[in-house]
Each structure stands twice: as C-alpha cells, then as structure tokens.
Design a protein around this motif. Sequence first.
Motif, PDB file in Angstrom:
ATOM      1  N   ILE A   1      27.719  -1.432 -11.189  1.00 29.35           N
ATOM      2  CA  ILE A   1      26.205  -0.547 -12.112  1.00 29.35           C
ATOM      3  C   ILE A   1      25.575   0.465 -11.038  1.00 29.35           C
ATOM      4  N   TYR A   2      24.566  -0.874 -10.083  1.00 31.88           N
ATOM      5  CA  TYR A   2      23.744   0.117  -9.499  1.00 31.88           C
ATOM      6  C   TYR A   2      24.601   0.588  -8.320  1.00 31.88           C
ATOM      7  N   ALA A   3      25.978   0.943  -7.872  1.00 29.48           N
ATOM      8  CA  ALA A   3      26.508   1.047  -6.872  1.00 29.48           C
ATOM      9  C   ALA A   3      26.623   2.664  -7.517  1.00 29.48           C
ATOM     10  N   TYR A   4      27.046   2.989  -8.238  1.00 27.02           N
ATOM     11  CA  TYR A   4      27.392   3.939  -9.189  1.00 27.02           C
ATOM     12  C   TYR A   4      25.560   4.956  -9.247  1.00 27.02           C
ATOM     13  N   LEU A   5      24.794   4.019 -10.172  1.00 26.29           N
ATOM     14  CA  LEU A   5      23.782   4.948 -10.473  1.00 26.29           C
ATOM     15  C   LEU A   5      22.724   5.115  -8.909  1.00 26.29           C
ATOM     16  N   ILE A   6      22.782   4.580  -7.473  1.00 26.32           N
ATOM     17  CA  ILE A   6      22.795   5.183  -6.137  1.00 26.32           C
ATOM     18  C   ILE A   6      23.817   6.253  -5.790  1.00 26.32           C
ATOM     19  N   ASP A   7      24.679   6.206  -6.355  1.00 23.87           N
ATOM     20  CA  ASP A   7      25.644   6.866  -5.273  1.00 23.87           C
ATOM     21  C   ASP A   7      25.771   8.128  -6.191  1.00 23.87           C
ATOM     22  N   VAL A   8      24.948   8.273  -7.710  1.00 25.41           N
ATOM     23  CA  VAL A   8      24.352   9.880  -8.061  1.00 25.41           C
ATOM     24  C   VAL A   8      23.335  10.436  -7.753  1.00 25.41           C
ATOM     25  N   ASP A   9      22.270   8.529  -7.152  1.00 25.56           N
ATOM     26  CA  ASP A   9      21.086   9.340  -6.424  1.00 25.56           C
ATOM     27  C   ASP A   9      21.619  10.363  -5.862  1.00 25.56           C
ATOM     28  N   ASN A  10      21.422   9.506  -4.247  1.00 22.11           N
ATOM     29  CA  ASN A  10      22.214   9.629  -2.729  1.00 22.11           C
ATOM     30  C   ASN A  10      22.749  11.522  -3.270  1.00 22.11           C
ATOM     31  N   SER A  11      23.844  11.710  -4.251  1.00 15.52           N
ATOM     32  CA  SER A  11      24.535  12.929  -3.895  1.00 15.52           C
ATOM     33  C   SER A  11      23.449  13.722  -4.182  1.00 15.52           C
ATOM     34  N   LEU A  12      22.881  13.582  -4.894  1.00 10.62           N
ATOM     35  CA  LEU A  12      21.949  14.363  -5.971  1.00 10.62           C
ATOM     36  C   LEU A  12      21.058  14.590  -4.605  1.00 10.62           C
ATOM     37  N   SER A  13      20.125  13.867  -3.608  1.00 11.42           N
ATOM     38  CA  SER A  13      18.887  14.082  -2.912  1.00 11.42           C
ATOM     39  C   SER A  13      20.292  14.836  -1.912  1.00 11.42           C
ATOM     40  N   TYR A  14      20.951  14.711  -1.491  1.00  9.05           N
ATOM     41  CA  TYR A  14      21.695  15.563  -0.253  1.00  9.05           C
ATOM     42  C   TYR A  14      21.735  17.104  -0.448  1.00  9.05           C
ATOM     43  N   ILE A  15      22.431  17.322  -1.490  1.00  9.72           N
ATOM     44  CA  ILE A  15      22.339  18.241  -2.332  1.00  9.72           C
ATOM     45  C   ILE A  15      20.942  18.660  -2.114  1.00  9.72           C
ATOM     46  N   LYS A  16      19.588  18.468  -2.212  1.00  9.23           N
ATOM     47  CA  LYS A  16      18.595  19.045  -2.398  1.00  9.23           C
ATOM     48  C   LYS A  16      18.280  19.200  -1.325  1.00  9.23           C
ATOM     49  N   GLU A  17      18.747  18.898  -0.101  1.00  9.98           N
ATOM     50  CA  GLU A  17      17.886  18.455   1.649  1.00  9.98           C
ATOM     51  C   GLU A  17      18.744  19.609   2.147  1.00  9.98           C
ATOM     52  N   GLN A  18      19.939  20.243   0.880  1.00 14.29           N
ATOM     53  CA  GLN A  18      20.780  21.081   1.801  1.00 14.29           C
ATOM     54  C   GLN A  18      20.335  22.750   1.822  1.00 14.29           C
ATOM     55  N   ASP A  19      20.295  23.774   2.740  1.00 15.91           N
ATOM     56  CA  ASP A  19      19.590  25.263   1.957  1.00 15.91           C
ATOM     57  C   ASP A  19      20.085  25.957   1.953  1.00 15.91           C
ATOM     58  N   GLY A  20      19.784  27.433   1.483  1.00 16.70           N
ATOM     59  CA  GLY A  20      20.865  28.261   0.427  1.00 16.70           C
ATOM     60  C   GLY A  20      21.626  27.686   0.067  1.00 16.70           C
ATOM     61  N   THR A  21      22.893  28.663  -0.441  1.00 14.65           N
ATOM     62  CA  THR A  21      23.166  28.699  -2.126  1.00 14.65           C
ATOM     63  C   THR A  21      24.515  27.388  -1.422  1.00 14.65           C
ATOM     64  N   LEU A  22      24.218  26.667  -3.177  1.00 15.18           N
ATOM     65  CA  LEU A  22      25.176  25.227  -3.293  1.00 15.18           C
ATOM     66  C   LEU A  22      26.733  25.896  -3.234  1.00 15.18           C
ATOM     67  N   THR A  23      26.810  24.763  -1.774  1.00 20.53           N
ATOM     68  CA  THR A  23      28.869  24.981  -2.196  1.00 20.53           C
ATOM     69  C   THR A  23      29.598  24.865  -3.120  1.00 20.53           C
ATOM     70  N   GLU A  24      31.282  24.900  -3.047  1.00 22.66           N
ATOM     71  CA  GLU A  24      31.856  25.188  -4.069  1.00 22.66           C
ATOM     72  C   GLU A  24      31.760  23.168  -4.317  1.00 22.66           C
ATOM     73  N   GLN A  25      31.601  23.188  -3.530  1.00 23.91           N
ATOM     74  CA  GLN A  25      32.033  20.813  -3.947  1.00 23.91           C
ATOM     75  C   GLN A  25      30.472  20.210  -4.650  1.00 23.91           C
ATOM     76  N   GLU A  26      29.638  21.069  -3.970  1.00 26.46           N
ATOM     77  CA  GLU A  26      28.297  20.568  -4.291  1.00 26.46           C
ATOM     78  C   GLU A  26      28.327  20.789  -5.728  1.00 26.46           C
ATOM     79  N   SER A  27      29.166  22.354  -6.118  1.00 26.49           N
ATOM     80  CA  SER A  27      28.695  22.502  -7.196  1.00 26.49           C
ATOM     81  C   SER A  27      29.413  22.128  -8.880  1.00 26.49           C
TER      82      SER A  27
END
Length: 199
Positions: free
Chosen positions: A111-137
């Motif tokens: 459960i924690y691994a799942y929740l941490i993956d979600v948090d890490n993914s959101l953090s990664y997307i926030k750090e990117q510049d520009g518009t969202l990529t297809e994968q991010e969307s």
Amino acid sequence: MEQDKEQSKKRSYALPITLLLLVFSLTGNVFLYSQSLQGGQDDKYEKGLEVIGAAKKAASYYQAVLDDAAAIVEGKPSEAGTVIRDAAGVNDFLQQAGSFDEDTPFDSDKIYAYLIDVDNSLSYIKEQDGTLTEQESAYLKALQDAYSKQLEIVKQFNFDADKTRSGAIQIGAGIGWLDIAEQLEKSIEEQASMKLSAQ
C-alpha cells in the motif's frame, strides 16, 4: 429436648447466613462481569475512533491528490509536497480492517509503495517545464479515474459514527465498514502497477 432446641437455633442461623453469602457472591460476580463488559466496550469505542479517524484522513488524502492533479492539468499552481500528508490514513484504515481477519495477512508495504509511487509521479510532473507530455497527461487521467473511484468507495463510510458512543463502538466491532475496506484494497491492487512511464 434442650439439645434439640439448640440444634434448631443453629440451623435457623445457618440458612440466612448461607443466603446472605450467596447474594454477596452473585452481586460480586455481576459486578465483575459488568466491569468486563464495560472494558470490552471501551476497547471497541477507542478502536472505533481510530478507524473513523483513519477513514477521514483517507478521504482527505484522495481529495487532496485529485485537487492536485486537477491543478496540474489546468496549469494552475498545485500544493507541492502536501498531498502525501494524510496518505497514512489509507494504510491505517486498511490495516484496521485487516485486524478483523487474521487469516488474510495485510501487506502495508504494498500500500505504501503504491502511495509513494503516486506522490513521486506527481512531484516529477510538477518539476517539468512546459506543457504536459502525452505520457504525463495519460498518467494524470488514469490517476484521476482511479482516485475518484477510490474516493467514492471511502465516502460510503459513515464518518459521523464518532458523534455517538454507540456508533463508534459499532465501528470498533467491525460493523458496517469492512466491505468498504475490502473494496478499497481491491481497487488499489488493480491500480498498483500504475506508474508514470516517463520516469
């Protein structure tokens, strides 16, 4: 004759004393039993409050992640680093449910691994510049779908149960919510492999 009178007198004292001792014994047993029941009710009440608190945190977590994901999609400022705050509520809620079924071990690491993956993914997307990529969307859409479903499952819980002692005791006894936890865990397992492929 005198001896018979004396023996009769002894018997007449013996019966009331025996009855008195019996009454004291029964009263003591009833008192101890009621104390034992009260102790059990207190334990269920405390457990009920813990379950309700965990359920509220879980709902808060799902709502925060959904708000965060929506803000990212709309290009608005999001609450970086705060969405994981109540994530422990999801784990605690499921762990409490697991305590009622000792035959099925609860895997909090998963459960924690799942929740941490979600948090890490959101953090990664926030750090990117520009518009969202297809994968991010695609990831954000999948996350919103999964978390909306999981939030709806959690919302079936009676959050007002802590307003009465009997309501909290019922929750502490596992009444009216174990199927909700089961649905939630199943939904998480279905989505556990969901990760941002661009990472």
